[in-house]
Design an enzyme around this catalytic site. Sequence first.
Site, short mmCIF file in Angstrom:
data_model
loop_
_atom_site.label_atom_id
_atom_site.label_comp_id
_atom_site.label_asym_id
_atom_site.label_seq_id
_atom_site.Cartn_x
_atom_site.Cartn_y
_atom_site.Cartn_z
N GLY A 10 2.76 2.17 10.81
CA GLY A 10 3.73 3.26 10.66
C GLY A 10 4.48 3.59 11.94
O GLY A 10 5.15 4.61 12.02
N HIS A 63 -9.54 1.42 4.90
CA HIS A 63 -8.27 1.54 5.61
C HIS A 63 -8.47 2.45 6.82
O HIS A 63 -9.23 3.41 6.77
CB HIS A 63 -7.19 2.12 4.68
CG HIS A 63 -5.83 2.02 5.27
ND1 HIS A 63 -5.36 2.91 6.20
CD2 HIS A 63 -4.83 1.12 5.08
CE1 HIS A 63 -4.13 2.57 6.56
NE2 HIS A 63 -3.78 1.48 5.89
N GLU A 77 -5.33 -4.93 10.52
CA GLU A 77 -4.28 -3.94 10.75
C GLU A 77 -4.52 -3.23 12.08
O GLU A 77 -5.29 -2.27 12.14
CB GLU A 77 -4.26 -2.90 9.63
CG GLU A 77 -4.02 -3.46 8.24
CD GLU A 77 -3.41 -2.41 7.31
OE1 GLU A 77 -2.33 -2.71 6.77
OE2 GLU A 77 -3.98 -1.32 7.15
N ASN A 104 0.88 -1.17 0.00
CA ASN A 104 0.00 0.00 0.00
C ASN A 104 0.92 1.22 0.00
O ASN A 104 1.52 1.54 1.02
CB ASN A 104 -0.90 -0.03 1.25
CG ASN A 104 -1.72 1.25 1.38
OD1 ASN A 104 -1.76 2.08 0.47
ND2 ASN A 104 -2.38 1.40 2.52
N LYS A 115 0.16 4.22 -0.21
CA LYS A 115 -0.46 5.41 0.39
C LYS A 115 -0.22 6.61 -0.55
O LYS A 115 -0.18 6.42 -1.76
CB LYS A 115 0.05 5.63 1.82
CG LYS A 115 -0.12 4.35 2.66
CD LYS A 115 0.07 4.54 4.13
CE LYS A 115 -0.15 3.19 4.84
NZ LYS A 115 -0.03 3.28 6.28
N GLU A 158 -6.76 4.74 8.02
CA GLU A 158 -6.50 6.18 7.76
C GLU A 158 -7.72 6.84 7.13
O GLU A 158 -8.00 8.00 7.39
CB GLU A 158 -5.25 6.32 6.87
CG GLU A 158 -3.98 6.03 7.66
CD GLU A 158 -2.82 5.50 6.85
OE1 GLU A 158 -2.84 5.59 5.60
OE2 GLU A 158 -1.86 4.98 7.47
N SER A 188 3.60 -2.32 10.20
CA SER A 188 5.06 -2.42 10.35
C SER A 188 5.63 -3.78 9.93
O SER A 188 6.58 -4.28 10.55
CB SER A 188 5.47 -2.07 11.79
OG SER A 188 5.09 -0.74 12.10
P1 13P Z 1 3.09 0.28 7.65
O1 13P Z 1 3.55 -1.00 7.01
O2 13P Z 1 3.85 1.48 7.14
O3 13P Z 1 3.03 0.17 9.13
O4 13P Z 1 1.58 0.52 7.15
C1 13P Z 1 0.67 -0.51 7.23
C2 13P Z 1 -0.53 -0.13 6.46
O5 13P Z 1 -1.28 0.77 6.85
C3 13P Z 1 -0.79 -0.84 5.21
O6 13P Z 1 -2.06 -0.58 4.73
#
Ligand code: 13P
Length: 250
Positions: A172, A94, A166, A9, A11, A96, A212
Amino acid sequence: MRKKVIAGNWKMNMLPNEAIEYIQTFEPMVKNSKAEVILCVPYTDLFYCIMNAQNTNIKIGAQNMHFAENGAYTGEVSGKMLKAIGVEYVIIGHSERRQYYNETDESVNKKIKSAFENDLKPIVCVGETLEQRESGETEKIITTQTKLALDGLSKEQVKNTIIAYEPIWAIGTGKTATSEDANNSIKAIRNEIKKIYGEDVSENVIIQYGGSVKSSNAKELFTTSDIDGGLVGGASLKPEEFSKIVNYDE
Ligand code: 13P
């Protein structure tokens, strides 16, 4: 045996020229992978990625979509539009988007239904906050999110849904759930699906872990009983690092 599905992803990262260069570097590194390899990229990279990933084993996904087919929704992109340019997967719900853009269990459910109507495979995200985890609510939160996301889908559709567990506190942050913890949460999600849709569906549905994931922990996570691969953020931005995650079993 369920196949491993490993998705990046990106982002809100990568310009088209960077995306093209990435795919050219990444493709030879993962061409023999037994796992399904997906890159979920910004809208502005989709078409370039689809063209450059043609005749390779890399599949391309979007990171969001609107539930309507078309209409007065300035700035939005529909599932029908994604399908028209050859997109195969779409991330829905997601954390976010739930956190910053008011995505709700209801809109997530509508988007998943629209994804199936447009022949797109949804990657549906669920996960608890740190606060919810600390108050012992993890299982309740993630099973409820799963139930509401999948409400009204047929067994066949649920079988073709990818769920990404997740935990929000692991995204992150460099903090990963232990493989045992992540596996237990995923077992709880699978069990919820079994209760509603039966064992054939629950044993076939792909459930990923995200938060992560990196090359140093991918193998431990992906070789547990119930984790069927990963949804990878930061570590998917570098082709070498992401290829090591995809090739975790080498
Ligand atoms: P990270 O791998 O950067 O922690 O992000 C995970 C994520 O949100 C994947 O959709």
